[in-house]
Design a protein around this motif. Sequence first.
Motif, PDB file in Angstrom:
ATOM      1  N   LEU A  30      -5.176  20.307  99.107  1.00  0.00           N
ATOM      2  CA  LEU A  30      -5.785  21.665  98.948  1.00  0.00           C
ATOM      3  C   LEU A  30      -5.303  22.179  97.878  1.00  0.00           C
ATOM      4  O   LEU A  30      -3.938  22.404  97.753  1.00  0.00           O
ATOM      5  CB  LEU A  30      -5.203  22.430 100.245  1.00  0.00           C
ATOM      6  N   ALA A  31      -6.272  23.124  97.136  1.00  0.00           N
ATOM      7  CA  ALA A  31      -5.763  23.849  96.016  1.00  0.00           C
ATOM      8  C   ALA A  31      -4.869  25.095  96.268  1.00  0.00           C
ATOM      9  O   ALA A  31      -5.056  25.532  97.342  1.00  0.00           O
ATOM     10  CB  ALA A  31      -6.986  24.022  95.122  1.00  0.00           C
ATOM     11  N   ASN A  32      -4.054  25.198  95.181  1.00  0.00           N
ATOM     12  CA  ASN A  32      -3.697  26.821  95.387  1.00  0.00           C
ATOM     13  C   ASN A  32      -3.799  27.420  94.137  1.00  0.00           C
ATOM     14  O   ASN A  32      -4.771  26.593  93.367  1.00  0.00           O
ATOM     15  CB  ASN A  32      -2.262  26.620  95.405  1.00  0.00           C
ATOM     16  N   ILE A  33      -3.687  28.591  93.964  1.00  0.00           N
ATOM     17  CA  ILE A  33      -4.072  29.715  92.772  1.00  0.00           C
ATOM     18  C   ILE A  33      -3.557  29.005  91.426  1.00  0.00           C
ATOM     19  O   ILE A  33      -4.477  28.953  90.490  1.00  0.00           O
ATOM     20  CB  ILE A  33      -3.820  30.882  92.993  1.00  0.00           C
ATOM     21  N   ALA A  34      -2.372  28.367  91.251  1.00  0.00           N
ATOM     22  CA  ALA A  34      -1.929  27.603  90.325  1.00  0.00           C
ATOM     23  C   ALA A  34      -2.709  26.640  89.640  1.00  0.00           C
ATOM     24  O   ALA A  34      -2.790  26.229  88.292  1.00  0.00           O
ATOM     25  CB  ALA A  34      -0.552  27.203  90.517  1.00  0.00           C
ATOM     26  N   ASP A  35      -3.306  25.512  90.496  1.00  0.00           N
ATOM     27  CA  ASP A  35      -3.988  24.370  89.955  1.00  0.00           C
ATOM     28  C   ASP A  35      -5.557  24.430  90.610  1.00  0.00           C
ATOM     29  O   ASP A  35      -6.244  23.385  90.352  1.00  0.00           O
ATOM     30  CB  ASP A  35      -3.414  23.199  90.768  1.00  0.00           C
ATOM     31  N   ILE A  36      -6.124  25.837  90.689  1.00  0.00           N
ATOM     32  CA  ILE A  36      -7.454  25.711  91.092  1.00  0.00           C
ATOM     33  C   ILE A  36      -8.425  25.340  90.121  1.00  0.00           C
ATOM     34  O   ILE A  36      -9.446  24.547  90.334  1.00  0.00           O
ATOM     35  CB  ILE A  36      -7.908  27.209  91.488  1.00  0.00           C
ATOM     36  N   GLU A  37      -8.122  25.567  88.765  1.00  0.00           N
ATOM     37  CA  GLU A  37      -8.864  25.193  87.852  1.00  0.00           C
ATOM     38  C   GLU A  37      -9.002  23.529  87.657  1.00  0.00           C
ATOM     39  O   GLU A  37     -10.445  22.959  87.240  1.00  0.00           O
ATOM     40  CB  GLU A  37      -8.543  25.667  86.435  1.00  0.00           C
ATOM     41  N   SER A  38      -7.916  22.835  87.711  1.00  0.00           N
ATOM     42  CA  SER A  38      -8.133  21.298  87.943  1.00  0.00           C
ATOM     43  C   SER A  38      -9.043  20.856  89.072  1.00  0.00           C
ATOM     44  O   SER A  38      -9.614  19.694  88.824  1.00  0.00           O
ATOM     45  CB  SER A  38      -6.938  20.693  88.096  1.00  0.00           C
ATOM     46  N   TYR A  39      -9.173  21.587  90.087  1.00  0.00           N
ATOM     47  CA  TYR A  39     -10.017  21.297  91.314  1.00  0.00           C
ATOM     48  C   TYR A  39     -11.512  21.099  90.908  1.00  0.00           C
ATOM     49  O   TYR A  39     -12.266  20.641  91.546  1.00  0.00           O
ATOM     50  CB  TYR A  39      -9.630  21.903  92.556  1.00  0.00           C
TER      51      TYR A  39
END
Length: 120
Positions: A30-39
């Motif tokens: 599950l993405a969080n705001i810090a890694d959302i772009e990589s998803y």
Amino acid sequence: MVLNIPLDLRELLDRSVLCSPAAAYIPFSLANIADIESYQLGYRIDGLAGEDLTGWEEGEWLPSWLVIGQWDGDPYFVDMTEGEADYPIYTSVHGEGSWEAEEFGCTFVEWIRTLECLLV
């Protein structure tokens, strides 16, 4: 890449419910705001060329879809225009040549609440 994520969705992504040691037993990420772009790589954005993969034609990844999780390469995503409906979660099978959104059966808000209960 600039993602115009609605503030309420940003706050949901920032809850980081998968920080618990119990999260190791959950079979998806599950993405969080810090890694959302990589998803978004491979769905919204070409991971090699950095090109936009979104479009409005049938079978294309819609510009309003945001990947919030993955299970074995299959994306779990929300439509950023559906905030009033608590962001229903959709999924689609990768490798099919086109994207067909299938409703997962709960909203992002419900999913976060369920995960919080399971991980406490």
